[in-house]
Design a protein around this motif. Sequence first.
Motif, short mmCIF file in Angstrom:
data_model
loop_
_atom_site.label_atom_id
_atom_site.label_comp_id
_atom_site.label_asym_id
_atom_site.label_seq_id
_atom_site.Cartn_x
_atom_site.Cartn_y
_atom_site.Cartn_z
N ARG A 80 0.83 -1.20 0.00
CA ARG A 80 0.00 0.00 0.00
C ARG A 80 0.87 1.26 0.00
NH1 ARG A 80 -4.92 2.09 3.32
NH2 ARG A 80 -4.58 4.30 2.93
N LEU A 100 3.44 1.74 3.18
CA LEU A 100 4.64 2.56 2.95
C LEU A 100 4.43 4.03 3.32
CD1 LEU A 100 5.50 0.89 -0.45
CD2 LEU A 100 6.58 0.45 1.76
N GLY A 146 -0.84 7.84 -4.98
CA GLY A 146 0.54 7.51 -4.62
C GLY A 146 1.47 7.61 -5.82
N GLY A 201 3.64 -2.77 -12.95
CA GLY A 201 2.54 -2.56 -12.02
C GLY A 201 2.59 -3.32 -10.70
N GLY A 202 3.68 -3.28 -9.97
CA GLY A 202 3.69 -3.88 -8.62
C GLY A 202 3.96 -5.37 -8.60
N ASN A 456 -2.52 -7.61 -7.72
CA ASN A 456 -2.25 -6.59 -8.75
C ASN A 456 -2.80 -7.15 -10.06
OD1 ASN A 456 -0.30 -8.56 -9.57
ND2 ASN A 456 1.16 -7.67 -8.13
C1 FAD Z 1 -8.88 9.10 -8.08
C2 FAD Z 1 -7.84 8.40 -8.91
C3 FAD Z 1 -7.21 9.10 -9.92
C4 FAD Z 1 -6.23 8.48 -10.69
N1 FAD Z 1 -5.64 9.21 -11.67
C5 FAD Z 1 -4.64 8.65 -12.37
C6 FAD Z 1 -3.92 9.41 -13.34
O1 FAD Z 1 -4.18 10.60 -13.55
N2 FAD Z 1 -2.92 8.81 -14.00
C7 FAD Z 1 -2.59 7.51 -13.79
O2 FAD Z 1 -1.65 7.03 -14.42
N3 FAD Z 1 -3.25 6.75 -12.90
C8 FAD Z 1 -4.28 7.29 -12.19
N4 FAD Z 1 -4.94 6.53 -11.27
C9 FAD Z 1 -4.65 5.11 -11.12
C10 FAD Z 1 -3.49 4.94 -10.16
O3 FAD Z 1 -2.30 5.08 -10.88
C11 FAD Z 1 -3.53 3.53 -9.52
O4 FAD Z 1 -4.72 3.38 -8.80
C12 FAD Z 1 -2.31 3.31 -8.61
O5 FAD Z 1 -2.20 1.94 -8.35
C13 FAD Z 1 -2.46 4.06 -7.32
O6 FAD Z 1 -1.33 3.95 -6.52
P1 FAD Z 1 -1.46 4.15 -4.95
O7 FAD Z 1 -0.13 3.99 -4.37
O8 FAD Z 1 -2.21 5.40 -4.68
O9 FAD Z 1 -2.44 2.95 -4.57
P2 FAD Z 1 -2.29 1.70 -3.57
O10 FAD Z 1 -3.67 1.16 -3.48
O11 FAD Z 1 -1.59 2.07 -2.34
O12 FAD Z 1 -1.38 0.74 -4.37
C14 FAD Z 1 -1.87 0.07 -5.51
C15 FAD Z 1 -0.87 -0.95 -5.95
O13 FAD Z 1 0.26 -0.31 -6.51
C16 FAD Z 1 1.44 -1.02 -6.15
N5 FAD Z 1 2.27 -0.15 -5.31
C17 FAD Z 1 1.95 1.00 -4.71
N6 FAD Z 1 3.02 1.54 -4.11
C18 FAD Z 1 4.03 0.66 -4.31
C19 FAD Z 1 5.40 0.63 -3.95
N7 FAD Z 1 5.98 1.63 -3.29
N8 FAD Z 1 6.13 -0.43 -4.31
C20 FAD Z 1 5.59 -1.43 -5.03
N9 FAD Z 1 4.31 -1.46 -5.42
C21 FAD Z 1 3.55 -0.42 -5.07
C22 FAD Z 1 0.99 -2.25 -5.42
O14 FAD Z 1 0.79 -3.30 -6.35
C23 FAD Z 1 -0.32 -1.81 -4.84
O15 FAD Z 1 -1.18 -2.84 -4.51
C24 FAD Z 1 -5.90 7.13 -10.46
C25 FAD Z 1 -6.55 6.43 -9.45
C26 FAD Z 1 -7.51 7.06 -8.67
C27 FAD Z 1 -8.21 6.30 -7.61
#
Ligand code: FAD
Length: 471
Positions: A80, A100, A146, A201-202, A456
């Motif tokens: 996360r 994280l 993130g 993608g993770g 993932n």
């Molecule tokens: C409101 C919203 C807007 C978005 N807009 C965009 C956009 O403009 N452009 C775009 O490209 N995408 C967009 N996304 C999609 C976004 O890129 C993915 O949902 C991404 O997985 C979010 O990362 P997170 O760390 O916030 O999520 P999390 O739920 O924390 O992580 C999702 C997954 O990403 C991986 N991950 C996260 N952090 C790490 C890490 N440090 N190391 C290894 N794996 C990791 C893991 O597999 C994890 O399960 C959007 C999503 C949302 C909900």
Amino acid sequence: MAITDTGRPGPVRDGALTALAADLQGPLLRPRDDGYDAARQVWNGNVDRRPAAIARCRDATDVQRAVRFARDEGLLLSVRGGGHSAPGYGTNDGGLVVDLSLLEEITVDAGARTAQVGGGVLWRELDERTQQAGLATTGGTVSSTGVAGLTLGGGLGWLMGTHGLSVDNLLSAEVVTADGELRTVDAENEPDLFWALRGGGGNFGVVPSLRFRLHPVPEVLGGMVVHPLDRAGEVLRFYRDFCPTLPDEAEAYCALLTDPQAGVPVIAMLLGYNGPLDEGERVLRPAREFGPPLADLVAPMPYVARQSMLDQPNGVHGLHRYWRSAFTEQLDDGLIDAVVAAAADFSSPLSGILFFHVHGAAARVPAGDTAFAARRVQWDVDVIAQWTEAGESGRHTDWLRSHWAAAEPHMEGSGYVNHLATDDPPEKVRASFGTNLDRLRLLKARYDPGNLFRLNPNITPVAPQPRGSSA
Ligand SMILES: Cc1cc2nc3c(=O)[nH]c(=O)nc-3n(C[C@H](O)[C@H](O)[C@H](O)COP(=O)(O)OP(=O)(O)OC[C@H]3O[C@@H](n4cnc5c(N)ncnc54)[C@H](O)[C@@H]3O)c2cc1C
């Protein structure tokens, strides 16, 4: 006993968790601990899961310990960062979450135009820091997402036409692989793994920190032009012809949504320009004059303001959500009719339909240069149901599913990896990794043969065939 993917939890040995807690610098939150309930919540309120423990890692060594623990105990493992995964991959039932959010360090080297970024940093935090030096890198369009999660899947954003995707600006990454080793990878060191991280993608490990290339980004042009829904067909036809005329510096997205003041569905072209403001005014003028619109909100603004333009309600944690998406190279009339009908029938004023136009530098990188294979001029189309009441989920998911069924045949059988849903069929997940899938599966077998990182859009490992054998 292992926790299984089927959701049948076996007991995690409490003594083992106590030993892990003692090993970690950061806290290990268990169901009985204060803060556990807040820590298990993610962006999508429809995801309500109870992990056995949440490891709030303080540094890369904590990440290594947590990864080894999950592997040795046979625990389901979630990673996360910002918590924005729509399917809720950042949490699970009965397993371990590697959280994280404490890895929030950012170091900007303005002279070298680079930023070293912790694995739990959000785009809002990175953009604010880099903008203090007048710099930025391609990042997401909702500021609470993130950095690492978005980047590992590709990274679409307002700067992609000019500077490529987020992965195209990734210079190096630390990664803890399934064997618990911490590796620093870049174009010279373990280049195969560095390649796989940029779009995989993770699937390949936990990334405690990343280093990005930055670019000068002064004041930008941004904002939206809004039209009534009864003109949505005309606007979308204009939009599909307008996008191919745009230079790299310009971005044009489109959204069908509910006007929060008037409470009625509208269509908006979301416009941006990364370059001299007067040049942007000229390039974007046709879209601003078309109609004329109900409102023209395009104006010069700080880059961070444009980066948070779509935060409401999309960035709000805890709303209930269901999201489907696909790529398309054409906006044909059937697709336009389907999305206009969906907007006319919105079951919630918080729901929306989005078109992200991928073009310019993002589309010119050869498909094999990074793991992100979808290097085409195209749209990423997203239909997002959002609502407040848990008891109403059926009505809103039905709205999405019925309209998606009408729209889907007009698009490709692949999508942006970060926007795939858990109910997308496996063949769509495979198609989304495109021509890079075979290489990714071989690398998955090398770095994660037991598929520890499987929450993932999953790449299943495949062992290389011995020479001479038929595949
Ligand atoms: C409101 C919203 C807007 C978005 N807009 C965009 C956009 O403009 N452009 C775009 O490209 N995408 C967009 N996304 C999609 C976004 O890129 C993915 O949902 C991404 O997985 C979010 O990362 P997170 O760390 O916030 O999520 P999390 O739920 O924390 O992580 C999702 C997954 O990403 C991986 N991950 C996260 N952090 C790490 C890490 N440090 N190391 C290894 N794996 C990791 C893991 O597999 C994890 O399960 C959007 C999503 C949302 C909900």
